[in-house]
Design a protein around this motif. Structure first.
Motif, PDB file in Angstrom:
ATOM      1  N   PHE A  26       0.825  -1.192   0.000  1.00 17.30           N
ATOM      2  CA  PHE A  26       0.000   0.000   0.000  1.00 17.30           C
ATOM      3  C   PHE A  26       0.865   1.249   0.000  1.00 17.30           C
ATOM      4  N   ILE A  42      -2.892   7.683   2.264  1.00 15.31           N
ATOM      5  CA  ILE A  42      -4.156   7.420   1.574  1.00 15.31           C
ATOM      6  C   ILE A  42      -4.323   8.385   0.410  1.00 15.31           C
ATOM      7  N   ASP A  57      -2.329   9.199  -1.707  1.00 21.46           N
ATOM      8  CA  ASP A  57      -1.676   8.666  -2.902  1.00 21.46           C
ATOM      9  C   ASP A  57      -2.636   7.842  -3.776  1.00 21.46           C
ATOM     10  N   TYR A  58      -3.752   7.401  -3.218  1.00 20.75           N
ATOM     11  CA  TYR A  58      -4.736   6.633  -3.981  1.00 20.75           C
ATOM     12  C   TYR A  58      -5.583   7.531  -4.889  1.00 20.75           C
ATOM     13  N   SER A 102      -6.243  10.522  -7.498  1.00 21.29           N
ATOM     14  CA  SER A 102      -5.573  11.297  -8.547  1.00 21.29           C
ATOM     15  C   SER A 102      -5.865  12.789  -8.359  1.00 21.29           C
TER      16      SER A 102
END
Length: 53
Positions: free
Chosen positions: A15, A19, A21-22, A24
């Motif tokens: 992972f 978070i 980074d998930y 866009s």
């Protein structure tokens, strides 16, 4: 007392570190986040909006 094992240092992390980074940069949730951040929660009546000092 049971023996506590650590994490294998050679194992890969699956992972992202954050978070954020998930999501866009062009995701619509960024607009929602900016809107909610701009709200004055104390004026709206949220009792615990201000951190305790």
């Amino acid at each position: 007392m049971r023996y506590i094992e650590g994490i294998n240092r050679k194992s890969k992390i699956t992972f992202p570190e954050y978070i954020d980074d998930y999501i866009s940069e062009d995701n619509p949730v960024r607009i929602i986040d900016a809107f909610v951040t701009s709200l004055d929660m104390i004026t709206l009546g949220f009792k615990n909006a201000a951190p305790s000092t």
